[in-house]
Design an enzyme around this catalytic site. Structure first.
Site: not given
Ligand code: E4P
Length: 217
Positions: A86
């Site tokens: 990522k």
């Molecule tokens: C995605 O890969 C992220 O880990 C996640 O969905 C972020 O979500 P949040 O806005 O609830 O922190």
């Protein structure tokens, strides 16, 4: 026919095991905040997750420069063939995405907030794009409009990058994502629990069991 995939957005092994036995989990996404919550080193948690779930497992880089991200990504990819590296949606992140894809390493470009950012990620060869719908809703915007726009753009040009809807806050986000033809929803454990629940299921089951008990007495 495409299948809607469900990833679990967590580094919590107990939650992962709970939903994995139901056969609901096609992959996992983590981020530095979720790994920090686990209180364990990233590599260790990711290795354990790979032992539980057979599907793409997103592990996020901490470096912010192109070379650093590639180096980290290559190391992360050695953990397991399912590792998806990522990277953030920055210039360096997209350069790293391009280089990692050329090395046949799967990538997930994260922190996407506009349709043109998603277009850039697809051009850089991203395996997944992660638009954060909940964080846009938090600002008073409609996060799901972003999913609709990205679907249109990717379909217009035949991009194979999968739309991974992230920052999901409610079952309604999942319903809309499916209606719009998103490829993946990454769902926090709390929302996955909510997706299964209905008060009429609970009261109906209670009634069936009560009638059964009566018939036995
Ligand atoms: C995605 O890969 C992220 O880990 C996640 O969905 C972020 O979500 P949040 O806005 O609830 O922190």
């Amino acid at each position: 026919m495409a299948v809607m995939k469900f990833f679990l957005d967590t580094a919590d092994l107990t939650e992962i095991k709970t939903y994995a036995v139901m056969g609901l989990i096609d992959g996992i996404t983590t981020n530095p905040s979720l790994i920090a919550k686990s209180g364990r080193p990233r590599e260790e948690v990711i290795t354990d997750i790979c032992d539980i779930v057979d599907g793409p497992i997103s592990a996020e880089v901490i470096s912010t420069d192109h070379a650093g991200m590639v180096k980290e990504g290559v190391e992360l990819a050695k953990i397991h063939p399912n590792i998806t590296v990522k990277v953030p949606l920055t210039g360096d992140g997209l350069a790293a995405c391009r280089e990692l894809s050329e090395k046949n390493i799967k990538t997930n470009v994260t922190l996407c907030f506009t349709a043109v950012q998603a277009l850039m990620a697809a051009k850089a060869g991203a395996t997944f794009i992660s638009p954060f719908v909940g964080r846009l809703d938090d600002l008073g915007q409609t996060g799901m409009e972003l999913i609709e726009d990205i679907r249109t753009i990717y379909d217009n040009y035949g991009f194979m990058t999968e739309i991974l809807v992230a920052s999901i806050r409610s079952p309604n986000h999942v319903r809309t994502a499916a209606t719009l033809g998103a490829d993946v929803c990454t769902v926090p454990p709390k929302v996955l629990g909510q997706l299964l629940k209905h008060p009429l299921t609970d009261s109906g089951l209670e009634q069936f069991l009560a009638d059964h008990r009566k018939s036995q007495s």
